[in-house]
Design an enzyme around this catalytic site. Structure first.
Site, PDB file in Angstrom:
ATOM      1  N   HIS A  78       1.802   4.600  -2.705  1.00  0.00           N
ATOM      2  CA  HIS A  78       1.872   6.059  -2.537  1.00  0.00           C
ATOM      3  C   HIS A  78       3.184   6.616  -3.090  1.00  0.00           C
ATOM      4  O   HIS A  78       3.214   7.714  -3.641  1.00  0.00           O
ATOM      5  CB  HIS A  78       1.746   6.423  -1.062  1.00  0.00           C
ATOM      6  CG  HIS A  78       0.347   6.307  -0.521  1.00  0.00           C
ATOM      7  ND1 HIS A  78      -0.732   6.886  -1.138  1.00  0.00           N
ATOM      8  CD2 HIS A  78      -0.141   5.679   0.581  1.00  0.00           C
ATOM      9  CE1 HIS A  78      -1.833   6.614  -0.443  1.00  0.00           C
ATOM     10  NE2 HIS A  78      -1.504   5.882   0.599  1.00  0.00           N
ATOM     11  N   HIS A  97       0.837  -1.209   0.000  1.00  0.00           N
ATOM     12  CA  HIS A  97       0.000   0.000   0.000  1.00  0.00           C
ATOM     13  C   HIS A  97       0.874   1.262   0.000  1.00  0.00           C
ATOM     14  O   HIS A  97       0.680   2.173  -0.805  1.00  0.00           O
ATOM     15  CB  HIS A  97      -0.898  -0.035   1.248  1.00  0.00           C
ATOM     16  CG  HIS A  97      -1.785   1.157   1.391  1.00  0.00           C
ATOM     17  ND1 HIS A  97      -3.117   1.146   1.050  1.00  0.00           N
ATOM     18  CD2 HIS A  97      -1.534   2.418   1.832  1.00  0.00           C
ATOM     19  CE1 HIS A  97      -3.636   2.332   1.255  1.00  0.00           C
ATOM     20  NE2 HIS A  97      -2.699   3.133   1.744  1.00  0.00           N
ATOM     21  N   GLU A  98       1.846   1.281   0.893  1.00  0.00           N
ATOM     22  CA  GLU A  98       2.686   2.490   1.004  1.00  0.00           C
ATOM     23  C   GLU A  98       3.565   2.668  -0.227  1.00  0.00           C
ATOM     24  O   GLU A  98       3.797   3.796  -0.672  1.00  0.00           O
ATOM     25  CB  GLU A  98       3.538   2.438   2.280  1.00  0.00           C
ATOM     26  CG  GLU A  98       2.730   2.392   3.591  1.00  0.00           C
ATOM     27  CD  GLU A  98       1.770   3.570   3.777  1.00  0.00           C
ATOM     28  OE1 GLU A  98       1.959   4.603   3.128  1.00  0.00           O
ATOM     29  OE2 GLU A  98       0.811   3.433   4.562  1.00  0.00           O
TER      30      GLU A  98
HETATM   31 ZN   LIG Z   1      -2.695   5.144   2.216  1.00  0.00          ZN
END
Ligand SMILES: [Zn+2]
Length: 417
Positions: free
Chosen positions: A213, A209-210
């Site tokens: 980003h 998830h990170e």
């Molecule tokens: Zn997030």
């Protein structure tokens, strides 16, 4: 902070219960400030909740049956849900989820994730040896376009927890603009004599998830710094990372990022892969009802004055949780998930982003495999514009139609009991 909600309209919305909640709020409080945005959020939450009620009731019935078998006729309370969810998992699979965590050595996971992201987005990550950083654990990577060899940006990776370090996983934009620089902070335990440097599966998902980003930040090409990097609407910011999370549950990706810690040539088994996916999707309607409860609470307390949090939850709890009352003598708002804390009136945006991520994944990656052509489109149409275009415009351009809630509902109702 007022969010700019995506220009997304629900269809076939039955607002009966929504009207009840709003009417109740008007009676219960001195005031309820519902703007168009506020009403749209209530409408969205109610729509999702209503579509999942039948399945949630069925799931609750299954948990009640489990309790009856173990404890006889004692009433089922909200405090029973977590325990019987775990019992249901144990009965469904012989797999020990604790054993699965022995398959994710941190360095293997990281190199596997890099490979998946690089293949999917047409990116190349190079470590910069001996880079000057604030701690010897911190690594610096450059990111390049695979076909043109254009430098796209940099990111620092600060993986391990240590004394005095910020205590959560997150991505920070250190520099916006033409050469973006990001910082990815994790809190993993460093490999040592008493610790083989393994990640729990939840940490693997979180890392993916990170990293999403990071890619989002580096691939942004908005002309103005105000709209570049992660400077996008909060409703929209989580979508790219949530799309990427899907591959943590696809067996081809799990085989790339896993290896038994005593013999890394042995990846997770097919049974483990399907167990992880089943666990993600199981009892999803009931779990989502709990999340919706938090969102409604968050929305109401930020639209009213003089709120008694305990009284509010006492009323909302049985309405949303299929008649289950709040546990007497407790104040659940004191321990809500991080989605509900510090995101005033924006708790709903996590579900909202998931709706769009599910729509993207289902319509563009039906076979669960990363497709470099689609990946490049995702990079250029979704990530590159960043905050410089309206989110609904970006999504409609990528999907070739307006976004829809249907893929999300279908996913939540897929794992019928
Ligand atoms: Zn997030």
């Amino acid at each position: 902070m007022r969010l700019r909600v995506l220009g997304f309209r629900l269809r076939h919305c039955d607002t009966t219960s929504l009207d009840i909640i709003i009417a109740f709020s008007y009676c219960f409080f001195d005031s309820l400030y519902l703007t168009g945005v506020g009403y749209q959020v209530f409408e969205f939450l109610e729509h999702i909740s209503a579509r999942l009620t039948d399945l949630a009731a069925k799931e609750l019935g299954a948990l009640k049956d489990l309790k009856k078998n173990e404890e006889g006729d004692s009433p089922f309370g909200i405090e029973d849900i977590l325990y019987y969810l775990k019992r249901a998992e144990e009965q469904k699979f012989c797999v020990d989820f604790g054993d699965i965590n022995k398959y994710f050595p941190v360095n293997l996971v990281l190199s596997g994730l890099f490979k998946i992201i690089q293949d999917f987005f047409g990116l190349r990550f190079d470590i910069i040896p001996n880079a000057e950083t604030w701690h010897s654990d911190v690594q610096l990577f450059s990111a390049w376009d695979l076909s043109s060899s254009e430098l796209l940006g940099y990111f620092y990776l600060d993986m391990y927890s240590r004394e005095g370090k910020y205590g959560h996983a997150c991505v920070l934009a250190l520099q916006n603009g033409s050469i973006p620089v990001a910082l990815l902070i994790c809190q993993f335990r460093k490999e040592a004599d008493d610790n083989p440097g393994l990640l729990r599966f939840s940490e693997v998902v979180n890392l993916f998830h990170e990293l999403g980003h990071v890619v989002q930040h580096i691939c942004n090409r908005a002309s103005y710094a105000r709209f570049s990097g992660l400077s996008v609407d909060p409703d929209f910011r989580e979508i790219p990372s949530q799309v990427l999370e899907n591959w943590c549950y696809e067996s081809f990706a799990l085989k790339i990022i896993s290896g038994f810690h005593q013999d890394i040539t042995k990846p997770v088994t097919d049974e483990m892969c399907s167990s992880l996916k089943w666990r993600r999707d199981s009892f999803s309607a009931l779990k989502l009802k709990q999340e919706i409860l938090h969102c409604l609470f968050d929305q109401i307390v930020h639209s009213t004055e003089n709120v008694d949090a305990v009284e509010l939850l006492k009323h909302l709890h049985p309405k949303v949780m299929l008649g289950i009352p709040m546990l007497e003598g407790t104040n659940p708002a004191s321990c809500f998930s991080h989605y509900a804390i510090g995101h005033e009136a924006a708790c709903y945006s996590h579900i909202w982003s998931e709706v769009f991520a599910a729509d993207i994944f289902t319509s563009k990656f039906q076979d669960g495999l990363p497709n470099p052509y689609i990946g490049l489109q995702f990079r250029t149409k979704v990530l590159a514009p960043g905050g410089s275009k309206e989110p609904v415009e970006i999504l409609s351009d990528f999907l070739g139609r307006e976004p829809s809630v249907e893929a999300y509902i279908a996913r939540k109702t897929r794992n019928n009991l």
